[in-house]
Design a protein around this motif. Sequence first.
Motif, PDB file in Angstrom:
ATOM      1  N   THR A   1      91.735   4.852  37.899  1.00 36.30           N
ATOM      2  CA  THR A   1      92.509   3.944  37.051  1.00 36.30           C
ATOM      3  C   THR A   1      92.779   2.598  37.707  1.00 36.30           C
ATOM      4  OG1 THR A   1      94.570   4.931  37.874  1.00 36.30           O
ATOM      5  CG2 THR A   1      93.626   5.845  35.848  1.00 36.30           C
ATOM      6  N   LEU A   2      92.465   2.441  38.982  1.00 40.57           N
ATOM      7  CA  LEU A   2      92.689   1.172  39.671  1.00 40.57           C
ATOM      8  C   LEU A   2      91.524   0.207  39.504  1.00 40.57           C
ATOM      9  CD1 LEU A   2      94.262   2.484  43.011  1.00 40.57           C
ATOM     10  CD2 LEU A   2      95.429   1.701  40.944  1.00 40.57           C
ATOM     11  N   SER A   3      90.371   0.711  39.120  1.00 37.58           N
ATOM     12  CA  SER A   3      89.175  -0.110  39.028  1.00 37.58           C
ATOM     13  C   SER A   3      89.055  -0.744  37.640  1.00 37.58           C
ATOM     14  CB  SER A   3      87.922   0.728  39.306  1.00 37.58           C
ATOM     15  OG  SER A   3      86.750  -0.039  39.108  1.00 37.58           O
ATOM     16  N   ASN A   4      88.562  -1.998  37.600  1.00 40.25           N
ATOM     17  CA  ASN A   4      88.264  -2.670  36.339  1.00 40.25           C
ATOM     18  C   ASN A   4      86.791  -2.566  35.956  1.00 40.25           C
ATOM     19  OD1 ASN A   4      90.895  -3.632  35.806  1.00 40.25           O
ATOM     20  ND2 ASN A   4      90.602  -5.360  37.202  1.00 40.25           N
ATOM     21  N   TRP A   5      85.991  -1.899  36.767  1.00 39.13           N
ATOM     22  CA  TRP A   5      84.569  -1.723  36.501  1.00 39.13           C
ATOM     23  C   TRP A   5      84.327  -0.384  35.804  1.00 39.13           C
ATOM     24  CZ3 TRP A   5      80.781  -5.247  36.821  1.00 39.13           C
ATOM     25  CH2 TRP A   5      81.006  -6.383  37.583  1.00 39.13           C
ATOM     26  N   TYR A   6      83.524  -0.431  34.761  1.00 46.95           N
ATOM     27  CA  TYR A   6      83.190   0.758  33.982  1.00 46.95           C
ATOM     28  C   TYR A   6      81.672   0.934  33.958  1.00 46.95           C
ATOM     29  CZ  TYR A   6      87.929   0.769  31.959  1.00 46.95           C
ATOM     30  OH  TYR A   6      89.289   0.805  31.763  1.00 46.95           O
ATOM     31  N   HIS A   7      81.218   2.190  34.025  1.00 44.70           N
ATOM     32  CA  HIS A   7      79.846   2.511  33.661  1.00 44.70           C
ATOM     33  C   HIS A   7      79.815   2.558  32.127  1.00 44.70           C
ATOM     34  CE1 HIS A   7      79.053   3.501  37.852  1.00 44.70           C
ATOM     35  NE2 HIS A   7      80.140   4.285  37.840  1.00 44.70           N
ATOM     36  N   SER A   8      78.992   1.711  31.518  1.00 45.84           N
ATOM     37  CA  SER A   8      79.127   1.499  30.071  1.00 45.84           C
ATOM     38  C   SER A   8      77.803   1.645  29.328  1.00 45.84           C
ATOM     39  CB  SER A   8      79.706   0.114  29.779  1.00 45.84           C
ATOM     40  OG  SER A   8      81.007  -0.015  30.316  1.00 45.84           O
ATOM     41  N   ALA A   9      77.941   1.989  28.063  1.00 45.66           N
ATOM     42  CA  ALA A   9      76.843   1.962  27.101  1.00 45.66           C
ATOM     43  C   ALA A   9      77.298   1.115  25.917  1.00 45.66           C
ATOM     44  CB  ALA A   9      76.483   3.370  26.639  1.00 45.66           C
ATOM     45  N   LYS A  10      76.411   0.246  25.431  1.00 45.62           N
ATOM     46  CA  LYS A  10      76.781  -0.702  24.382  1.00 45.62           C
ATOM     47  C   LYS A  10      75.778  -0.647  23.241  1.00 45.62           C
ATOM     48  CE  LYS A  10      78.407  -4.802  25.430  1.00 45.62           C
ATOM     49  NZ  LYS A  10      79.677  -4.949  24.678  1.00 45.62           N
ATOM     50  N   PHE A  11      76.315  -0.740  22.008  1.00 41.89           N
ATOM     51  CA  PHE A  11      75.488  -0.816  20.800  1.00 41.89           C
ATOM     52  C   PHE A  11      75.997  -1.963  19.942  1.00 41.89           C
ATOM     53  CE2 PHE A  11      75.015   0.170  16.261  1.00 41.89           C
ATOM     54  CZ  PHE A  11      73.635   0.219  16.164  1.00 41.89           C
ATOM     55  N   ASN A  12      75.094  -2.856  19.537  1.00 40.00           N
ATOM     56  CA  ASN A  12      75.422  -3.980  18.666  1.00 40.00           C
ATOM     57  C   ASN A  12      74.504  -3.970  17.455  1.00 40.00           C
ATOM     58  OD1 ASN A  12      77.231  -4.772  20.605  1.00 40.00           O
ATOM     59  ND2 ASN A  12      75.971  -6.427  21.407  1.00 40.00           N
ATOM     60  N   PHE A  13      75.060  -4.320  16.319  1.00 39.22           N
ATOM     61  CA  PHE A  13      74.270  -4.440  15.091  1.00 39.22           C
ATOM     62  C   PHE A  13      74.784  -5.641  14.308  1.00 39.22           C
ATOM     63  CE2 PHE A  13      74.034  -3.773  10.504  1.00 39.22           C
ATOM     64  CZ  PHE A  13      72.678  -3.598  10.324  1.00 39.22           C
ATOM     65  N   ASN A  14      73.869  -6.472  13.800  1.00 36.31           N
ATOM     66  CA  ASN A  14      74.314  -7.568  12.944  1.00 36.31           C
ATOM     67  C   ASN A  14      73.249  -7.925  11.923  1.00 36.31           C
ATOM     68  OD1 ASN A  14      72.831 -10.246  13.923  1.00 36.31           O
ATOM     69  ND2 ASN A  14      73.384  -9.091  15.761  1.00 36.31           N
TER      70      ASN A  14
ATOM     71  N   ALA B   1      76.897  -2.066  33.449  1.00 31.66           N
ATOM     72  CA  ALA B   1      78.238  -2.126  34.045  1.00 31.66           C
ATOM     73  C   ALA B   1      79.083  -3.111  33.259  1.00 31.66           C
ATOM     74  CB  ALA B   1      78.155  -2.538  35.506  1.00 31.66           C
ATOM     75  N   ASP B   2      80.359  -2.768  33.095  1.00 31.64           N
ATOM     76  CA  ASP B   2      81.275  -3.585  32.303  1.00 31.64           C
ATOM     77  C   ASP B   2      82.535  -3.851  33.124  1.00 31.64           C
ATOM     78  OD1 ASP B   2      82.528  -4.929  30.306  1.00 31.64           O
ATOM     79  OD2 ASP B   2      82.863  -3.216  28.999  1.00 31.64           O
ATOM     80  N   TYR B   3      82.837  -5.138  33.356  1.00 32.32           N
ATOM     81  CA  TYR B   3      84.091  -5.513  34.017  1.00 32.32           C
ATOM     82  C   TYR B   3      85.085  -5.913  32.941  1.00 32.32           C
ATOM     83  CZ  TYR B   3      87.517  -7.969  36.887  1.00 32.32           C
ATOM     84  OH  TYR B   3      88.685  -8.368  37.487  1.00 32.32           O
ATOM     85  N   PHE B   4      86.198  -5.168  32.861  1.00 33.87           N
ATOM     86  CA  PHE B   4      87.166  -5.365  31.789  1.00 33.87           C
ATOM     87  C   PHE B   4      88.546  -5.536  32.383  1.00 33.87           C
ATOM     88  CE2 PHE B   4      90.197  -3.512  28.696  1.00 33.87           C
ATOM     89  CZ  PHE B   4      90.012  -4.416  27.665  1.00 33.87           C
ATOM     90  N   ASN B   5      89.147  -6.712  32.128  1.00 34.05           N
ATOM     91  CA  ASN B   5      90.508  -7.001  32.578  1.00 34.05           C
ATOM     92  C   ASN B   5      91.377  -7.159  31.332  1.00 34.05           C
ATOM     93  OD1 ASN B   5      92.931  -8.317  33.522  1.00 34.05           O
ATOM     94  ND2 ASN B   5      91.827  -8.794  35.409  1.00 34.05           N
TER      95      ASN B   5
END
Length: 344
Positions: free
Chosen positions: A146-159, A190-194
């Motif tokens: 919970t201290l880290s702002n880095w996530y292993h991520s998967a992303k899907f976009n549609f437009n 990788a996703d950095y989320f603050n």
Amino acid sequence: MKLSSFSFHFFIFFISISSFSQETIITPVEVDLIPVTTLATATSKFRITVTTQPTIPLISISHWTNKNTIGFDLNEIAFVNWNAGGVSSISGLLKGNFTRIHTLYKSKWVNELIVRYGINKQDGLAIRKSDDEFRFNSTFGYRKDTLSNWYHSAKFNFNTQFTNGYKYPDTSSPISKPFSPAYTFLGVGADYFNKEKKFDVYISPLTLKNTLILDQTLANKGAFGVTKATYDSEGNLISKGKQSKTEFGFLITNYYKKEVLKNITMENRLSLYSDYLHNFGNIDVEWKLYFDLVVNEYVRANIGTHLIYDDDVKTIEEINGVQVVTGAKVQLKQSLGVGMVYLF
């Protein structure tokens, strides 16, 4: 006799307690044994007082956070006997932003739906479309602590878009349609989320981009980068145009939102994509920059720019009354509006 009378009353009290419904919890139970002496029998008795409390229901905690925003912008200008000249016009823009965020101890799942549709009407001209967007973004991330702002991520976009698009004033031949084009992005990275600074950077070295052209007429023309149809020397169709194009490349996205001045909020969205297999290093760019000026809870003004550069999207220009397809160019859209906003 005194002991027997007390035992009998205590037995009745015990039976009455046992017969209560299971839905009632007796917490706490206060029993007052108060001696009462009757003059007729000179026998000591006891009055029993029982205090009960109802069951306290359990409160379920939801891990979902919901936010909905609906807005309508209206711009109008009218001329009556205006010697300097001018054209009366009115335009409207309906927009919505709906988010659903699921948060657990080490994971988050962010879903966002963005819709925009605008029209414009000028004197002497038919109604024209000024804005058209349907976009869905979904990102799932997992972090080691919970201290880290880095996530292993998967992303899907549609437009895609809602209605046909035209190169005005020609309204006989659409240059775009719903699902023509439609873009999908699917990748991992990788996703950095603050959360406090509302800053998000997503980096994906493995992203599939798919372009759909479901309208065969546009596919035959090779619109939006798909393989166009082939014809013989007499103009007879040999093979139809491809209705999809798949790319594999590198994607970077950025989201940043900040109150730059009091009641003025900036929102920045940037997407950079480059295909490994075709002309790597040639970057497709989509950049949106908006400023919201808050008047009060329901009234806001907004200024925005939307820039696109895609090497596969060719520009259509009119030369001597004939529409000619030229090379890719920077596409730029600017907007200014004042309207109502409702959050729920």
